[in-house]
Design a protein around this motif. Structure first.
Motif, PDB file in Angstrom:
ATOM      1  N   ILE A   1      44.932  46.531  35.151  1.00  0.00           N
ATOM      2  CA  ILE A   1      43.342  46.642  34.770  1.00  0.00           C
ATOM      3  C   ILE A   1      42.784  45.220  34.933  1.00  0.00           C
ATOM      4  O   ILE A   1      43.329  44.097  34.407  1.00  0.00           O
ATOM      5  CB  ILE A   1      43.261  46.978  33.294  1.00  0.00           C
ATOM      6  N   PRO A   2      41.965  44.887  35.755  1.00  0.00           N
ATOM      7  CA  PRO A   2      41.177  43.890  36.038  1.00  0.00           C
ATOM      8  C   PRO A   2      40.710  43.198  35.071  1.00  0.00           C
ATOM      9  O   PRO A   2      40.114  43.970  34.007  1.00  0.00           O
ATOM     10  CB  PRO A   2      40.144  44.134  37.100  1.00  0.00           C
ATOM     11  N   PRO A   3      40.471  41.881  34.449  1.00  0.00           N
ATOM     12  CA  PRO A   3      39.984  41.243  33.254  1.00  0.00           C
ATOM     13  C   PRO A   3      38.581  41.754  33.032  1.00  0.00           C
ATOM     14  O   PRO A   3      38.376  42.252  31.843  1.00  0.00           O
ATOM     15  CB  PRO A   3      40.120  39.943  33.730  1.00  0.00           C
ATOM     16  N   GLU A   4      37.709  41.834  34.116  1.00  0.00           N
ATOM     17  CA  GLU A   4      36.396  42.401  33.678  1.00  0.00           C
ATOM     18  C   GLU A   4      36.317  43.831  33.337  1.00  0.00           C
ATOM     19  O   GLU A   4      35.357  44.506  33.061  1.00  0.00           O
ATOM     20  CB  GLU A   4      35.496  42.162  34.940  1.00  0.00           C
ATOM     21  N   GLU A   5      37.473  44.624  33.481  1.00  0.00           N
ATOM     22  CA  GLU A   5      37.466  46.259  33.234  1.00  0.00           C
ATOM     23  C   GLU A   5      38.181  46.229  31.938  1.00  0.00           C
ATOM     24  O   GLU A   5      38.073  47.574  31.410  1.00  0.00           O
ATOM     25  CB  GLU A   5      38.052  46.736  34.196  1.00  0.00           C
ATOM     26  N   VAL A   6      38.502  45.384  31.315  1.00  0.00           N
ATOM     27  CA  VAL A   6      39.085  45.421  29.981  1.00  0.00           C
ATOM     28  C   VAL A   6      38.129  46.208  28.679  1.00  0.00           C
ATOM     29  O   VAL A   6      38.512  47.460  28.149  1.00  0.00           O
ATOM     30  CB  VAL A   6      39.670  44.126  29.375  1.00  0.00           C
TER      31      VAL A   6
ATOM     32  N   ILE B   1      46.107  42.826  35.194  1.00  0.00           N
ATOM     33  CA  ILE B   1      46.262  42.003  36.155  1.00  0.00           C
ATOM     34  C   ILE B   1      45.402  40.605  36.452  1.00  0.00           C
ATOM     35  O   ILE B   1      44.196  41.005  36.581  1.00  0.00           O
ATOM     36  CB  ILE B   1      46.409  42.939  37.700  1.00  0.00           C
ATOM     37  N   ASP B   2      45.975  39.521  36.668  1.00  0.00           N
ATOM     38  CA  ASP B   2      45.442  38.304  36.991  1.00  0.00           C
ATOM     39  C   ASP B   2      45.491  38.056  38.460  1.00  0.00           C
ATOM     40  O   ASP B   2      46.721  37.974  38.726  1.00  0.00           O
ATOM     41  CB  ASP B   2      45.836  37.215  36.045  1.00  0.00           C
TER      42      ASP B   2
ATOM     43  N   PHE C   1      51.310  53.346  33.280  1.00  0.00           N
ATOM     44  CA  PHE C   1      50.645  54.048  34.517  1.00  0.00           C
ATOM     45  C   PHE C   1      49.552  53.058  35.058  1.00  0.00           C
ATOM     46  O   PHE C   1      48.637  52.480  34.310  1.00  0.00           O
ATOM     47  CB  PHE C   1      49.914  55.348  33.858  1.00  0.00           C
ATOM     48  N   GLU C   2      49.961  52.357  36.436  1.00  0.00           N
ATOM     49  CA  GLU C   2      49.054  51.610  36.924  1.00  0.00           C
ATOM     50  C   GLU C   2      47.687  52.524  37.422  1.00  0.00           C
ATOM     51  O   GLU C   2      47.692  53.674  37.925  1.00  0.00           O
ATOM     52  CB  GLU C   2      49.525  50.926  38.057  1.00  0.00           C
ATOM     53  N   ALA C   3      46.551  52.035  36.782  1.00  0.00           N
ATOM     54  CA  ALA C   3      45.246  52.713  36.999  1.00  0.00           C
ATOM     55  C   ALA C   3      44.153  51.740  37.038  1.00  0.00           C
ATOM     56  O   ALA C   3      43.250  51.521  36.445  1.00  0.00           O
ATOM     57  CB  ALA C   3      44.923  53.467  35.811  1.00  0.00           C
ATOM     58  N   PRO C   4      44.020  51.113  38.397  1.00  0.00           N
ATOM     59  CA  PRO C   4      42.879  50.159  38.585  1.00  0.00           C
ATOM     60  C   PRO C   4      41.698  50.671  38.857  1.00  0.00           C
ATOM     61  O   PRO C   4      40.695  49.695  38.577  1.00  0.00           O
ATOM     62  CB  PRO C   4      43.396  49.544  39.914  1.00  0.00           C
ATOM     63  N   SER C   5      41.418  51.895  39.044  1.00  0.00           N
ATOM     64  CA  SER C   5      39.904  52.347  39.085  1.00  0.00           C
ATOM     65  C   SER C   5      39.607  52.969  37.809  1.00  0.00           C
ATOM     66  O   SER C   5      40.272  53.564  37.100  1.00  0.00           O
ATOM     67  CB  SER C   5      39.687  53.368  40.363  1.00  0.00           C
ATOM     68  N   LYS C   6      37.917  53.192  37.739  1.00  0.00           N
ATOM     69  CA  LYS C   6      37.484  53.866  36.477  1.00  0.00           C
ATOM     70  C   LYS C   6      37.808  55.099  36.513  1.00  0.00           C
ATOM     71  O   LYS C   6      38.006  55.709  35.540  1.00  0.00           O
ATOM     72  CB  LYS C   6      36.065  53.604  36.651  1.00  0.00           C
TER      73      LYS C   6
ATOM     74  N   GLU D   1      54.065  52.557  40.040  1.00  0.00           N
ATOM     75  CA  GLU D   1      53.505  51.812  41.051  1.00  0.00           C
ATOM     76  C   GLU D   1      52.220  52.437  41.587  1.00  0.00           C
ATOM     77  O   GLU D   1      52.207  53.908  41.794  1.00  0.00           O
ATOM     78  CB  GLU D   1      54.434  51.666  42.343  1.00  0.00           C
ATOM     79  N   ALA D   2      50.982  51.526  41.761  1.00  0.00           N
ATOM     80  CA  ALA D   2      49.724  52.105  42.327  1.00  0.00           C
ATOM     81  C   ALA D   2      49.066  51.287  43.381  1.00  0.00           C
ATOM     82  O   ALA D   2      48.443  51.495  43.782  1.00  0.00           O
ATOM     83  CB  ALA D   2      48.999  52.711  41.266  1.00  0.00           C
ATOM     84  N   ARG D   3      49.726  49.953  43.361  1.00  0.00           N
ATOM     85  CA  ARG D   3      49.184  48.870  43.868  1.00  0.00           C
ATOM     86  C   ARG D   3      47.688  48.660  43.288  1.00  0.00           C
ATOM     87  O   ARG D   3      47.150  49.309  42.512  1.00  0.00           O
ATOM     88  CB  ARG D   3      48.744  49.019  45.197  1.00  0.00           C
ATOM     89  N   GLU D   4      47.178  47.442  43.325  1.00  0.00           N
ATOM     90  CA  GLU D   4      45.909  47.017  42.703  1.00  0.00           C
ATOM     91  C   GLU D   4      44.701  47.876  43.242  1.00  0.00           C
ATOM     92  O   GLU D   4      43.660  47.809  42.598  1.00  0.00           O
ATOM     93  CB  GLU D   4      45.670  45.640  42.991  1.00  0.00           C
ATOM     94  N   GLY D   5      44.995  48.488  44.312  1.00  0.00           N
ATOM     95  CA  GLY D   5      43.859  49.338  45.114  1.00  0.00           C
ATOM     96  C   GLY D   5      44.242  50.617  44.705  1.00  0.00           C
ATOM     97  O   GLY D   5      43.260  51.732  45.163  1.00  0.00           O
ATOM     98  N   GLY D   6      45.174  51.334  44.175  1.00  0.00           N
ATOM     99  CA  GLY D   6      45.253  52.866  43.877  1.00  0.00           C
ATOM    100  C   GLY D   6      45.641  53.562  45.273  1.00  0.00           C
ATOM    101  O   GLY D   6      44.966  54.415  45.432  1.00  0.00           O
ATOM    102  N   THR D   7      46.618  52.823  46.153  1.00  0.00           N
ATOM    103  CA  THR D   7      46.791  53.574  47.408  1.00  0.00           C
ATOM    104  C   THR D   7      48.317  53.760  47.647  1.00  0.00           C
ATOM    105  O   THR D   7      48.597  53.947  48.848  1.00  0.00           O
ATOM    106  CB  THR D   7      46.207  52.673  48.694  1.00  0.00           C
ATOM    107  N   ALA D   8      49.071  53.904  46.512  1.00  0.00           N
ATOM    108  CA  ALA D   8      50.407  54.180  46.922  1.00  0.00           C
ATOM    109  C   ALA D   8      51.040  54.678  45.449  1.00  0.00           C
ATOM    110  O   ALA D   8      50.406  54.774  44.484  1.00  0.00           O
ATOM    111  CB  ALA D   8      51.108  52.605  47.400  1.00  0.00           C
TER     112      ALA D   8
END
Length: 246
Positions: free
Chosen positions: A220-225, A19-20, A196-201, A161-168
């Motif tokens: 996945i944020p660019p810095e987490e690739v 995700i950008d 599967f959206e998974a924004p957190s480690k 769906e998970a949103r970019e913060g993992g809250t839905a």
């Protein structure tokens, strides 16, 4: 200087969907230099593409990657009844992928399937299932039926769906994972068909341990690739035992 070879087998499957949120062309040049070989799809989050200056320059840097504009922007286009103009805009930008979602706007079920089939005639469709409203929790039967229907309608991959913060969606309002639901989705639809959206480690590690390193992961944020790839290969304590020591 020669590399150091641990004899790890190369990973041949499993999408990393990034995700950008507004990174510039030079920022992407840096990202691609160090981790471009690990990125499979880039999503320009929600409506960021509409307000990004020099969007064409940014897309030129990303020319070798499938780029998709966030599904929330598709929902805005749907509400504004500008679908045909949207197709022309995407084509003019050189984009070959499109995301179709109904996480905020209520799109009738049959209409969403029609839209997936229609856009699949010209684009590779990623369709997203799940509400962005954390108070809405669909049941297993709804999730699995809708995901299968959207694949049948022509979606290349379906996104949970998970949103970019993992809250839905596949997470609850407090950020907890709905693990039983995820297991049912994987069994009913097939892990290879779902991103599967998974924004957190913590979420990324759970998915890798549960389904293996070739699971498709999104938002996945660019810095987490690179950190994610170390999870996939067992080069991080969270997954070392499960991946390297089996």
């Amino acid at each position: 200087m020669p590399g150091f070879d641990l004899g790890l087998p190369p990973r041949t499957a499993g999408l990393t969907h990034v995700i950008d949120k507004g990174l510039g062309p030079r920022g992407w040049e840096d990202v691609l230099e160090v981790s471009g070989h690990l990125i499979d799809v880039v999503k320009l989050g929600w409506g960021t593409s509409y307000v990004t200056k020099s969007l064409e320059r940014k897309l030129a840097v990303l020319k070798d990657k499938p780029v998709v504009i966030g599904g929330t922007f598709f929902e805005v286009v749907y509400v504004k009844d500008r679908l045909e103009e949207y197709k022309l805009w995407l084509t003019g930008l050189g984009l070959t992928h499109v995301e179709i979602s109904d996480g905020t706007v209520d799109i009738p079920r049959d209409r969403k399937l029609e839209l997936i089939a229609d856009f699949a005639g010209d684009f590779t469709v990623l369709s997203e299932v799940g509400s962005k409203d954390s108070s809405v929790e669909y049941g297993v039967d709804e999730w699995t039926r809708w995901l299968r229907e959207e694949l049948d309608a022509g979606a290349w991959k379906v996104i949970t769906e998970a949103r970019e913060g993992g809250t839905a969606g596949i997470f609850d309002a407090g950020g907890g994972m709905r693990t039983e639901l995820i297991g049912e989705i994987a069994a009913a639809v097939g892990v290879a068909n779902v991103i599967f959206e998974a924004p957190s480690k913590a979420a990324q590690a759970w998915f890798v341990k549960q389904f293996g390193p070739e699971v498709n992961l999104g938002n996945i944020p660019p810095e987490e690739v690179i950190p994610l790839e170390t999870l996939r290969l067992g080069l991080r304590g969270d997954t070392l035992k499960e991946i390297l020591l089996k």
